[in-house]
Design a protein around this motif. Structure first.
Motif, PDB file in Angstrom:
ATOM      1  N   ASP A  57      37.583  -2.089 -44.652  1.00  0.00           N
ATOM      2  CA  ASP A  57      36.538  -1.554 -43.771  1.00  0.00           C
ATOM      3  C   ASP A  57      36.995  -0.193 -43.251  1.00  0.00           C
ATOM      4  OD1 ASP A  57      34.767  -0.924 -41.711  1.00  0.00           O
ATOM      5  OD2 ASP A  57      34.578  -3.004 -41.056  1.00  0.00           O
ATOM      6  N   CYS A 263      30.732  -2.217 -49.431  1.00  0.00           N
ATOM      7  CA  CYS A 263      31.268  -2.886 -48.240  1.00  0.00           C
ATOM      8  C   CYS A 263      30.775  -2.239 -46.953  1.00  0.00           C
ATOM      9  CB  CYS A 263      32.792  -2.868 -48.273  1.00  0.00           C
ATOM     10  SG  CYS A 263      33.501  -1.204 -48.249  1.00  0.00           S
ATOM     11  N   ALA A 267      28.930  -3.698 -42.680  1.00  0.00           N
ATOM     12  CA  ALA A 267      30.144  -3.480 -41.889  1.00  0.00           C
ATOM     13  C   ALA A 267      30.019  -4.043 -40.481  1.00  0.00           C
ATOM     14  CB  ALA A 267      30.476  -1.986 -41.827  1.00  0.00           C
ATOM     15  N   GLU A 270      30.589  -7.777 -40.662  1.00  0.00           N
ATOM     16  CA  GLU A 270      31.987  -8.074 -40.956  1.00  0.00           C
ATOM     17  C   GLU A 270      32.869  -7.788 -39.753  1.00  0.00           C
ATOM     18  OE1 GLU A 270      32.732  -9.712 -43.397  1.00  0.00           O
ATOM     19  OE2 GLU A 270      31.131  -9.396 -44.840  1.00  0.00           O
ATOM     20  N   SER A 271      32.532  -6.744 -38.995  1.00  0.00           N
ATOM     21  CA  SER A 271      33.284  -6.426 -37.784  1.00  0.00           C
ATOM     22  C   SER A 271      33.160  -7.559 -36.770  1.00  0.00           C
ATOM     23  CB  SER A 271      32.774  -5.111 -37.188  1.00  0.00           C
ATOM     24  OG  SER A 271      33.456  -4.802 -35.994  1.00  0.00           O
TER      25      SER A 271
END
Length: 332
Positions: A57, A263, A267, A270-271
């Motif tokens: 990331d 990706c 983000a 995912e964070s």
């Protein structure tokens, strides 16, 4: 050492703009990227199984590189690196040590994620003078609970993704799961990107389409979704299923999907998952009821209402406070 481009490039401001370089390690080209100041002890990031340079990331790497040099790399036979993939963690660790030596470093800090944590532990044990500090994330020791199942589960997900022509990581990381003694509890969340508030979530002992349908139902029931609202997801089978598409159509929502293999599109989600694992932990709970209670406590009482957003753009407010500020601004 040799760079992948023939002309000098300016120092990148973000990992997403960092050029891919290469260094020869015993005749094999290893691909890597570097960000941050050129002095001090470098931080080497060791990635998870099947991951490549693009899977880090950028926001995580940018934060780490704000004050120090950060280096990511593709190990032998992976991604843009040459050679054949090693058969053992010990061999991967030896390759990593050779890579570090080829860059001219006598001492480094290591951050190992998942399988990268396995490699980092071997390096620390066999080369103690090389490793100054060791950070392990989402990993465990050899023989730890569930460690022996990681590879088989990953291969299963990758085969399923190949058959359905999807990015394997959509199946591995879109819906998170909490390990329990009663097997897994799956958790799906929907975030409001304007406030980062969790507006809907659902939990189940499976990750079928019903799981991602229940989460927006919760958000709609709370009045958090207006007709015409855009909801974004990855291209996992759950979010491209007929039941999910039918439900968002009934709610009057518009569906946006992330680009295949990117990706960056997901983000924010995912964070959030990373934060969730940091705050709640990855230990094995005694049962699903305990895991459900922990998720509810984290989202409903802590994350949305008590945890400040660590960004000055939002005035260091909680997600709920940020939403209230938006509503007051619209009413003014």
């Amino acid at each position: 050492m040799s760079a992948s481009s023939s002309s000098p490039t300016p120092t990148p401001s973000s990992y997403k703009n960092a050029p891919t370089r290469s260094v020869s390690v015993q005749g094999v080209s290893f691909a890597y990227r570097q960000l941050g100041p050129d002095d001090g002890v470098p931080l080497i990031l060791l990635n998870h199984l099947s991951a490549v340079l693009d899977n880090w990331d950028p926001r995580v790497v940018d934060g780490l590189a704000a004050r120090r040099r950060v280096i990511t790399y593709d190990n032998r036979g992976v991604g843009a690196s040459g050679g054949s993939t090693p058969d053992t963690i010990e061999a991967m660790a030896r390759d990593t040590v050779l890579f570090i030596r080829a860059l001219g470093f006598d001492q480094v800090d290591l951050l190992g994620l998942s399988m990268g944590g396995f490699i980092a532990q071997v390096i620390a044990a066999e080369e103690p003078d090389l490793v100054r500090k060791l950070i392990l994330a989402g990993t465990g020791p050899a023989g730890g609970p569930g460690i022996d199942k990681v590879t088989s589960l990953t291969v299963q997900d990758m085969l399923k993704a190949t058959l359905r022509r999807k990015d394997p990581k959509h199946y591995l990381f879109f819906i998170t799961c909490l390990p329990t003694a009663e097997r897994r509890l799956y958790l799906a969340c929907w975030l409001d990107l304007a406030t980062r508030e969790v507006v809907g979530y659902a939990m189940a002992d499976h990750h079928r389409a019903e799981l991602v349908v229940d989460a927006p139902d919760m958000a709609h029931g709370r009045g958090g979704l207006e007709p015409g609202c855009v909801i974004h997801s990855d291209r996992g089978s759950e979010c491209t299923s007929a039941p999910f598409r039918a439900r968002i159509g009934k709610l009057g929502l518009r569906h946006s999907c992330g680009r295949t293999g990117s990706c960056f599109d997901n983000a924010a989600a995912e964070s959030f998952w990373t934060l969730h694992k940091e705050e709640v932990g990855t230990r094995i709970r005694p049962d699903r009821a305990t895991a459900r209670a922990e998720v509810f406590s984290f989202i409903a009482t802590f994350y949305n209402h008590r945890r400040p957003r660590k960004h000055r753009t939002f005035g260091y407010l909680t997600p709920t406070e940020t939403r209230q500020r938006h509503r007051h601004a619209l009413a003014a």
